[in-house]
Scaffold this motif. Structure first.
Motif, PDB file in Angstrom:
ATOM      1  N   TYR A   1      42.553  29.786  48.968  1.00  0.00           N
ATOM      2  CA  TYR A   1      43.045  28.814  48.485  1.00  0.00           C
ATOM      3  C   TYR A   1      43.449  28.614  49.472  1.00  0.00           C
ATOM      4  O   TYR A   1      44.534  29.094  50.895  1.00  0.00           O
TER       5      TYR A   1
ATOM      6  N   MET B   1      36.053  36.796  42.178  1.00  0.00           N
ATOM      7  CA  MET B   1      36.921  36.520  42.641  1.00  0.00           C
ATOM      8  C   MET B   1      37.039  35.576  44.139  1.00  0.00           C
ATOM      9  O   MET B   1      37.138  36.564  44.922  1.00  0.00           O
TER      10      MET B   1
ATOM     11  N   TYR C   1      48.252  37.459  42.083  1.00  0.00           N
ATOM     12  CA  TYR C   1      47.533  36.334  41.596  1.00  0.00           C
ATOM     13  C   TYR C   1      46.231  36.737  41.796  1.00  0.00           C
ATOM     14  O   TYR C   1      45.297  36.579  40.692  1.00  0.00           O
ATOM     15  N   GLN C   2      45.789  37.733  42.576  1.00  0.00           N
ATOM     16  CA  GLN C   2      44.333  37.925  42.467  1.00  0.00           C
ATOM     17  C   GLN C   2      43.458  38.952  41.676  1.00  0.00           C
ATOM     18  O   GLN C   2      42.901  39.020  41.186  1.00  0.00           O
ATOM     19  N   ASN C   3      44.780  39.630  41.218  1.00  0.00           N
ATOM     20  CA  ASN C   3      44.509  40.695  40.691  1.00  0.00           C
ATOM     21  C   ASN C   3      44.922  40.844  39.058  1.00  0.00           C
ATOM     22  O   ASN C   3      44.597  41.530  38.243  1.00  0.00           O
TER      23      ASN C   3
ATOM     24  N   ASP D   1      51.868  26.294  38.450  1.00  0.00           N
ATOM     25  CA  ASP D   1      50.245  26.298  38.150  1.00  0.00           C
ATOM     26  C   ASP D   1      49.924  25.295  39.429  1.00  0.00           C
ATOM     27  O   ASP D   1      48.914  25.031  39.844  1.00  0.00           O
TER      28      ASP D   1
ATOM     29  N   PRO E   1      43.771  39.527  35.278  1.00  0.00           N
ATOM     30  CA  PRO E   1      42.602  39.030  34.524  1.00  0.00           C
ATOM     31  C   PRO E   1      42.714  37.136  34.304  1.00  0.00           C
ATOM     32  O   PRO E   1      42.995  36.463  34.523  1.00  0.00           O
ATOM     33  N   GLU E   2      40.894  36.679  34.320  1.00  0.00           N
ATOM     34  CA  GLU E   2      40.898  35.878  34.636  1.00  0.00           C
ATOM     35  C   GLU E   2      40.595  35.445  32.890  1.00  0.00           C
ATOM     36  O   GLU E   2      41.019  33.157  33.069  1.00  0.00           O
ATOM     37  N   PHE E   3      41.305  35.609  31.926  1.00  0.00           N
ATOM     38  CA  PHE E   3      41.655  35.291  31.529  1.00  0.00           C
ATOM     39  C   PHE E   3      42.941  35.321  31.203  1.00  0.00           C
ATOM     40  O   PHE E   3      43.887  33.929  30.049  1.00  0.00           O
TER      41      PHE E   3
ATOM     42  N   LEU F   1      44.085  33.902  33.380  1.00  0.00           N
ATOM     43  CA  LEU F   1      44.399  32.810  34.701  1.00  0.00           C
ATOM     44  C   LEU F   1      43.905  31.641  34.031  1.00  0.00           C
ATOM     45  O   LEU F   1      44.877  30.197  34.324  1.00  0.00           O
ATOM     46  N   ASN F   2      43.328  31.720  32.541  1.00  0.00           N
ATOM     47  CA  ASN F   2      43.263  29.895  31.965  1.00  0.00           C
ATOM     48  C   ASN F   2      44.407  29.822  30.893  1.00  0.00           C
ATOM     49  O   ASN F   2      43.845  28.816  30.582  1.00  0.00           O
TER      50      ASN F   2
END
Length: 561
Positions: free
Chosen positions: A7, A1, A57-59, A29, A61-63, A65-66
């Motif tokens: 950002y 991350m 936002y940084q916390n 977004d 999960p990656e999925f 964010l996608n």
């Protein structure tokens, strides 16, 4: 991350400026700096958008964010939810793909307050159960390895003990044979020694007679020699007779010692390649895992009673001409089916292909019902005694008995507890070691068979032709007596549908979880006659039902489609 310094405000970057972002708009977004966030919050089209701090936002999960807020096909905002397809769609999707769908609702109605919805609780519970199940499985394998380690040590000890026992036994046998050799040699030596002494004595006498004969010939008169010769003839005949007697008695046989082994050890031992062999047996184990929480929101398929379509998989022919099977149990992984039979007072086993395997035990008393406990164990009740037996069906023996202080009939197990119907008005709750944990009071003295699923307890009342549902406090929730005659066996599938063997109707009737709906799933047209006992394997959706006094039973698939 990436760190927060990485950002930059998305709107400022469009103007070729770089401003550090502090928030992220979940709907647009985009990243926002403090100034752009202020304008974003004032704009009519975006002031109600949900924004989150960069830290939050940084916390994510990656999925997460996608996940995109816009439709991938039309690049338009998701606005509609189709409950039939369980999918979000934009306006163009609604026209192109969902024009004929019913149940289209605004997406905001579906996702609004989603964090407080039951679906979140359900998924959270499922994840917790999943983690707990994995921990249970890890513990199972860990304990299994520990058990195998102990069994290995015990096996090595047994081999050493066997070798020691064989050595001790061979030493004992060897000493016994050596003693026999010494004894036989001594006995034969003494016999030969005695004969040697006799012959030696005879030899001395004959030598003396020979000297006497020489003197007689040299010094005696003719007359004396004449009479002396007759005397010597007599002596010679006597000694020849002695020798002939020895010959006739087989005294002149040569003694030879020969060792004859009763077992041909010399040739057999090379054939013995091992003391024994090691077998790893796979024994069914009732690993108690948490089940998935049912009734999730937006589930596209909900089990429906009308869709139960049973299929007969096997017809099981009983091993006796006259039978009365009052209890049955499908073993874990459908590895076999057990039956209780009253005419012959026996417990017997069928394979999963419907072939009779063997009679496990014959009892002195009349068995009533049975249920699976764990590993190779089942619990059995009896009509004529107040005892519950625990049976090891692999070793064919009774391993434990429990007196329940009353006539006991139906029995079932659920989540490591055994439930026993004890007269006149209670359900006794035991753990798998037969320790009493609870007693549930019930009304009605003609309750015969019971089933437990989740927090509900189901009973059949034979005399009053009624099926009843209780909670575990003994409070009646519902009862059903319409179109049911003489119900006996009862069980529940994984969807909560209740199955009842209705002897008087010659059918198996399925009831909805609340008892309001019913459906006959198999009847006399399929060869069913006076169905009595039944049991369900919930994981595999299998049902076994036995006729009361018929030589055949049925194994059915009851998958709900």
């Amino acid at each position: 991350m990436a760190t927060s310094a990485s950002y930059f405000c998305s709107l400022c970057q469009e103007d070729d400026e770089t401003s550090t972002a502090v928030t992220w708009c979940t709907e647009c977004d985009v990243f926002l700096c403090p100034e752009c966030q202020k304008h974003h919050g004032r704009c009519k089209t975006s002031k109600h958008h949900q924004v989150m701090s960069l830290h939050d936002y940084q916390n994510l999960p990656e999925f997460i964010l996608n996940i995109k807020n816009n439709c991938e096909d039309h690049d338009q905002k998701y606005e509609i939810f189709c409950s039939f397809h369980d999918a979000a769609c934009c306006v163009k999707c609604m026209k192109d793909k969902h024009g004929g769908c019913k149940g289209l609702v605004p997406l905001v109605d579906v996702v609004g307050n989603i964090k407080l919805s039951a679906h979140v609780s359900v998924v959270e519970k499922d994840l917790s159960n999943l983690l707990e199940n994995l921990e249970t499985i890890k513990n199972f394998f860990f304990e299994n390895l520990e058990s195998l380690q102990k069994q290995k040590a015990e096996g090595i000890s047994k081999v050493c003990e066997m070798r020691k026992s064989i050595n001790e036994h061979l030493d004992k046998v060897e000493n016994c044979l050596l003693n026999d050799i010494e004894s036989e040699f001594t006995k034969t030596r003494d016999e030969i020694g005695n004969l040697q002494s006799e012959i030696e004595s005879k030899t001395i006498q004959v030598e003396q007679k020979q000297r006497d004969f020489s003197k007689m010939v040299e010094f005696s008169t003719d007359l004396q020699i004449y009479f002396g010769l007759h005397k010597f003839d007599k002596i010679i005949k006597e000694e020849e007779k002695y020798i002939n007697d020895l010959k006739c008695a087989n005294i002149f046989c040569e003694r030879k010692m020969n060792i004859e082994f009763l077992l041909d050890l010399e040739s057999k031992f090379p054939e013995v390649k091992m003391f024994g062999k090691v077998l790893i047996r796979f024994s069914p184990y009732n690993l108690q895992l948490k089940t998935k929480v049912e009734g999730q929101i937006q589930s596209p398929q909900i089990p429906v009673l009308s869709k139960i379509k049973p299929t007969i998989k096997q017809r099981l022919k009983m091993p006796y001409e006259s039978v009365r099977t009052t209890g049955c149990q499908i073993l874990p992984e459908a590895s076999g089916v057990l039956f209780i039979e009253q005419q012959n007072k026996s417990l017997f086993l069928f394979s999963n292909t419907g072939v009779f395997v063997r009679e496990i035990l014959k009892f002195q008393n009349i068995p009533s019902d049975l249920c699976y406990v764990r590993q190779n164990e089942v619990a059995i009740t009896f009509y004529d005694i107040n005892d519950v037996y625990k049976i090891d069906f692999e070793k064919n023996k009774i391993v434990k008995k429990k007196n329940v202080a009353g006539e006991c009939f139906g029995i079932c197990s659920f989540e490591q507890m055994i439930y026993v119907r004890v007269m006149p008005n209670s359900i006794l709750v035991l753990d798998f070691d037969f320790n009493v944990k609870n007693r549930i009071k019930l009304l009605g003295t003609s309750v015969t068979r019971i089933a437990v699923f989740r927090d509900k307890l189901y009973c059949t009342d034979w005399n009053n032709s009624t099926v009843m549902c209780y909670n575990k406090a003994g409070e009646k929730l519902w009862s059903k007596n319409c179109d049911i005659i003489n119900p006996f066996g009862i069980d529940v599938d994984r969807n909560g549908f209740v199955y009842v063997a209705c002897k008087g109707n010659n059918n198996i009737t399925a009831l909805s979880p609340d008892g309001t709906e019913s459906k006959v799933i198999i009847s006399v047209e399929s060869g069913l006659k006076a169905p009595f006992a039944l049991n369900i394997h919930r994981d595999l959706s299998l049902l076994v039902v036995s006729n009361e006094s018929n030589t055949s039973s049925f194994l059915l698939s009851i998958e709900n489609v």
